[in-house]
Design an enzyme around this catalytic site. Structure first.
Site, PDB file in Angstrom:
ATOM      1  N   ARG A 111       8.155  -3.671  15.941  1.00 47.18           N
ATOM      2  CA  ARG A 111       7.448  -4.832  14.913  1.00 47.18           C
ATOM      3  C   ARG A 111       6.616  -4.291  13.973  1.00 47.18           C
ATOM      4  O   ARG A 111       5.993  -4.889  13.176  1.00 47.18           O
ATOM      5  CB  ARG A 111       6.445  -5.203  16.010  1.00 47.18           C
ATOM      6  N   LYS A 112       6.832  -2.894  13.743  1.00 46.76           N
ATOM      7  CA  LYS A 112       6.255  -2.177  12.446  1.00 46.76           C
ATOM      8  C   LYS A 112       7.339  -2.002  11.317  1.00 46.76           C
ATOM      9  O   LYS A 112       8.503  -1.646  11.557  1.00 46.76           O
ATOM     10  CB  LYS A 112       5.843  -0.913  12.846  1.00 46.76           C
ATOM     11  N   ASP A 142      -0.618  -5.250  -1.774  1.00 52.29           N
ATOM     12  CA  ASP A 142      -0.585  -5.901  -0.279  1.00 52.29           C
ATOM     13  C   ASP A 142       0.087  -7.224  -0.511  1.00 52.29           C
ATOM     14  O   ASP A 142       1.079  -7.405   0.478  1.00 52.29           O
ATOM     15  CB  ASP A 142      -2.235  -6.208  -0.105  1.00 52.29           C
TER      16      ASP A 142
HETATM   17  C1  LIG Z   1       8.133 -19.430   4.080  1.00 52.49           C
HETATM   18  C2  LIG Z   1       7.560 -18.559   3.233  1.00 52.49           C
HETATM   19  C3  LIG Z   1       8.320 -17.071   3.035  1.00 52.49           C
HETATM   20  C4  LIG Z   1       8.321 -16.780   1.476  1.00 52.49           C
HETATM   21  C5  LIG Z   1       7.114 -15.818   1.492  1.00 52.49           C
HETATM   22  C6  LIG Z   1       6.773 -15.439   0.182  1.00 52.49           C
HETATM   23  C7  LIG Z   1       5.878 -15.133  -0.274  1.00 52.49           C
HETATM   24  C8  LIG Z   1       4.403 -15.030   0.643  1.00 52.49           C
HETATM   25  C9  LIG Z   1       3.538 -15.969   0.102  1.00 52.49           C
HETATM   26  C10 LIG Z   1       2.266 -16.401   0.370  1.00 52.49           C
HETATM   27  C11 LIG Z   1       1.667 -15.551   1.400  1.00 52.49           C
HETATM   28  C12 LIG Z   1       0.820 -14.763   0.891  1.00 52.49           C
HETATM   29  C13 LIG Z   1       0.522 -13.318   1.040  1.00 52.49           C
HETATM   30  C14 LIG Z   1       1.527 -12.728   1.606  1.00 52.49           C
HETATM   31  C15 LIG Z   1       1.230 -11.200   1.227  1.00 52.49           C
HETATM   32  C16 LIG Z   1       0.677 -10.529   1.719  1.00 52.49           C
HETATM   33  C17 LIG Z   1       0.150 -10.477   3.192  1.00 52.49           C
HETATM   34  C18 LIG Z   1      -1.216 -10.208   3.212  1.00 52.49           C
HETATM   35  C19 LIG Z   1      -1.418  -9.954   4.951  1.00 52.49           C
HETATM   36  C20 LIG Z   1      -2.807  -9.923   5.357  1.00 52.49           C
HETATM   37  O1  LIG Z   1      -3.497  -9.591   4.226  1.00 52.49           O
HETATM   38  S1  LIG Z   1      -3.241  -9.758   6.675  1.00 52.49           S
HETATM   39  C21 LIG Z   1      -5.048  -9.489   6.611  1.00 52.49           C
HETATM   40  C22 LIG Z   1      -5.376  -8.224   6.748  1.00 52.49           C
HETATM   41  N1  LIG Z   1      -4.995  -7.426   7.967  1.00 52.49           N
HETATM   42  C23 LIG Z   1      -5.596  -7.817   9.230  1.00 52.49           C
HETATM   43  O2  LIG Z   1      -6.618  -8.625   9.125  1.00 52.49           O
HETATM   44  C24 LIG Z   1      -4.880  -7.178  10.590  1.00 52.49           C
HETATM   45  C25 LIG Z   1      -6.090  -6.959  11.305  1.00 52.49           C
HETATM   46  N2  LIG Z   1      -5.460  -6.362  12.555  1.00 52.49           N
HETATM   47  C26 LIG Z   1      -4.693  -6.691  13.441  1.00 52.49           C
HETATM   48  O3  LIG Z   1      -4.841  -8.220  13.465  1.00 52.49           O
HETATM   49  C27 LIG Z   1      -3.999  -6.120  14.413  1.00 52.49           C
HETATM   50  O4  LIG Z   1      -4.577  -4.765  14.750  1.00 52.49           O
HETATM   51  C28 LIG Z   1      -2.612  -5.886  14.216  1.00 52.49           C
HETATM   52  C29 LIG Z   1      -1.846  -7.334  13.917  1.00 52.49           C
HETATM   53  C30 LIG Z   1      -2.536  -5.386  12.817  1.00 52.49           C
HETATM   54  C31 LIG Z   1      -1.817  -5.111  15.177  1.00 52.49           C
HETATM   55  O5  LIG Z   1      -2.312  -5.794  16.641  1.00 52.49           O
HETATM   56  P1  LIG Z   1      -1.329  -6.134  17.690  1.00 52.49           P
HETATM   57  O6  LIG Z   1      -1.796  -6.283  18.889  1.00 52.49           O
HETATM   58  O7  LIG Z   1      -0.224  -7.196  17.205  1.00 52.49           O
HETATM   59  O8  LIG Z   1      -0.363  -4.721  17.695  1.00 52.49           O
HETATM   60  P2  LIG Z   1      -0.564  -3.499  18.280  1.00 52.49           P
HETATM   61  O9  LIG Z   1      -2.087  -3.118  18.258  1.00 52.49           O
HETATM   62  O10 LIG Z   1      -0.070  -3.381  19.717  1.00 52.49           O
HETATM   63  O11 LIG Z   1       0.245  -2.468  17.625  1.00 52.49           O
HETATM   64  C32 LIG Z   1       1.825  -2.721  17.381  1.00 52.49           C
HETATM   65  C33 LIG Z   1       2.237  -1.262  17.067  1.00 52.49           C
HETATM   66  O12 LIG Z   1       1.587  -1.140  15.630  1.00 52.49           O
HETATM   67  C34 LIG Z   1       0.690   0.311  15.648  1.00 52.49           C
HETATM   68  N3  LIG Z   1      -0.345  -0.023  14.830  1.00 52.49           N
HETATM   69  C35 LIG Z   1      -1.110  -1.057  14.747  1.00 52.49           C
HETATM   70  N4  LIG Z   1      -1.952  -0.799  13.822  1.00 52.49           N
HETATM   71  C36 LIG Z   1      -1.856   0.360  13.175  1.00 52.49           C
HETATM   72  C37 LIG Z   1      -2.540   1.188  11.996  1.00 52.49           C
HETATM   73  N5  LIG Z   1      -3.438   0.706  11.517  1.00 52.49           N
HETATM   74  N6  LIG Z   1      -1.897   2.203  11.764  1.00 52.49           N
HETATM   75  C38 LIG Z   1      -0.886   2.705  12.268  1.00 52.49           C
HETATM   76  N7  LIG Z   1      -0.051   2.127  13.450  1.00 52.49           N
HETATM   77  C39 LIG Z   1      -0.619   1.089  13.815  1.00 52.49           C
HETATM   78  C40 LIG Z   1       0.363   0.260  17.158  1.00 52.49           C
HETATM   79  O13 LIG Z   1       0.179   1.844  17.316  1.00 52.49           O
HETATM   80  C41 LIG Z   1       1.730   0.176  17.906  1.00 52.49           C
HETATM   81  O14 LIG Z   1       2.638   0.885  17.829  1.00 52.49           O
HETATM   82  P3  LIG Z   1       3.617   1.480  18.798  1.00 52.49           P
HETATM   83  O15 LIG Z   1       4.301   0.030  19.232  1.00 52.49           O
HETATM   84  O16 LIG Z   1       4.510   2.404  18.319  1.00 52.49           O
HETATM   85  O17 LIG Z   1       2.889   1.476  20.000  1.00 52.49           O
END
Ligand SMILES: CCCCC/C=C\C/C=C\C/C=C\C/C=C\CCCC(=O)SCCNC(=O)CCNC(=O)[C@H](O)C(C)(C)COP(=O)(O)OP(=O)(O)OC[C@H]1O[C@@H](n2cnc3c(N)ncnc32)[C@H](O)[C@@H]1OP(=O)(O)O
Length: 243
Positions: free
Chosen positions: A212-213, A167
């Protein structure tokens, strides 16, 4: 409050590449903390106020020779310009500009949030890792050494810890490519166990982007590439501008 802002901004400005990233404006998180984020009524979440912001993705004495060799390999590639080493802090907000003004001055007791993968204070016991990003190829490589506190079956790395690394490495690739994202789906095939203490190489690439995916694939192999440990896919969703 002002001193805290200065320290954080000073640390961040050292990461010159971040300022050049097109996604950076999208990485500004909201500026207030919803009550639901607070772990309990007795505690307040605070943001980093440390004198020095430590970058955890630099070598430390716990790193194995395999880990160092892989690190040196990608550092050399970084010097040629194809890869960028990603800095890593123990508080997620430190990666993002705009949190500093939230450093509180009085609330006690306090708890500072910690990035899950950087929540141990002793080097080498948990997740030791460094990530590199290749912007031209939309790939990340993670070099991961599994510490003894990540045990699942006797002597082997816990599957959840491995999922975390998948992840994290694919998430970092998605963040560097699209900006703020959340994990929507993670599928993991565990092909062979990862022995505690061993070093593995995590290879992530972007398969496709649809609106956005962002769809990612990940492979984890032994340091010498001979053993396939993990094959995984992940879907990350880019956050809306309002989030
Ligand atoms: C400045 C720094 C830059 C450098 C960065 C470098 C390093 C980074 C360092 C530190 C950061 C630390 C770690 C980063 C690393 C890893 C990241 C970890 C991230 C996580 O650990 S995060 C926690 C676990 N995560 C959740 O807690 C999510 C819970 N969930 C939700 O919050 C919503 O569920 C969400 C937001 C997922 C979607 O919600 P939403 O409202 O925004 O979007 P929506 O539902 O409309 O979906 C839009 C389109 O995605 C499709 N879609 C949605 N879900 C799907 C699924 N499961 N399967 C298949 N398709 C799916 C729909 O079907 C639609 O598709 P279509 O557009 O084609 O219709």
């Amino acid at each position: 409050m002002f001193r805290c802002s200065v320290r954080l901004i000073k640390g961040l400005t050292q990461i010159t590449w971040l300022r050049e990233q097109p996604v950076l404006p999208n990485l500004l998180y909201r500026r207030s903390v919803p009550a639901a984020y607070l772990p309990s009524r007795a505690l307040r979440v605070t943001w980093p106020c440390a004198e020095e912001v430590k970058d955890f993705s630099l070598p430390n004495p716990s790193w194995s020779q395999n880990m160092r060799n892989l690190y040196n390999k990608y550092m050399e590639l970084s010097q040629q310009g194809s890869w960028i080493r990603l800095p890593s802090y123990n508080v997620t907000a430190t990666h993002l500009i705009g949190k500093a003004e939230q450093c509180p001055d009085s609330a006690k007791p306090q708890v500072t949030t910690r990035l899950f993968t950087r929540n141990l204070d002793v080097e080498g016991l948990g997740f030791e890792y460094v990530m590199f990003y290749n912007q031209a190829e939309l790939r990340t490589v993670g070099i991961f050494q599994a510490g003894p506190y990540l045990e699942g079956p006797i002597g082997l790395t816990h599957g959840g810890a491995i999922a975390t690394i998948v992840d994290t490495t694919s998430g970092a690739c998605a963040i560097c490519t699209l900006g703020k994202v959340k994990t929507a789906n993670l599928n993991i095939n565990y092909r062979s166990p990862i022995t505690l203490g061993s070093t593995v190489e995590v290879q992530c690439r972007v398969d496709k982007i649809e609106g956005r995916k962002i769809f990612m694939s990940t492979e984890i192999r032994s340091a010498d590439s001979q053993v396939l440990h993990i094959e995984a896919t992940a879907l990350f969703i880019q956050m809306k501008m309002s989030e």
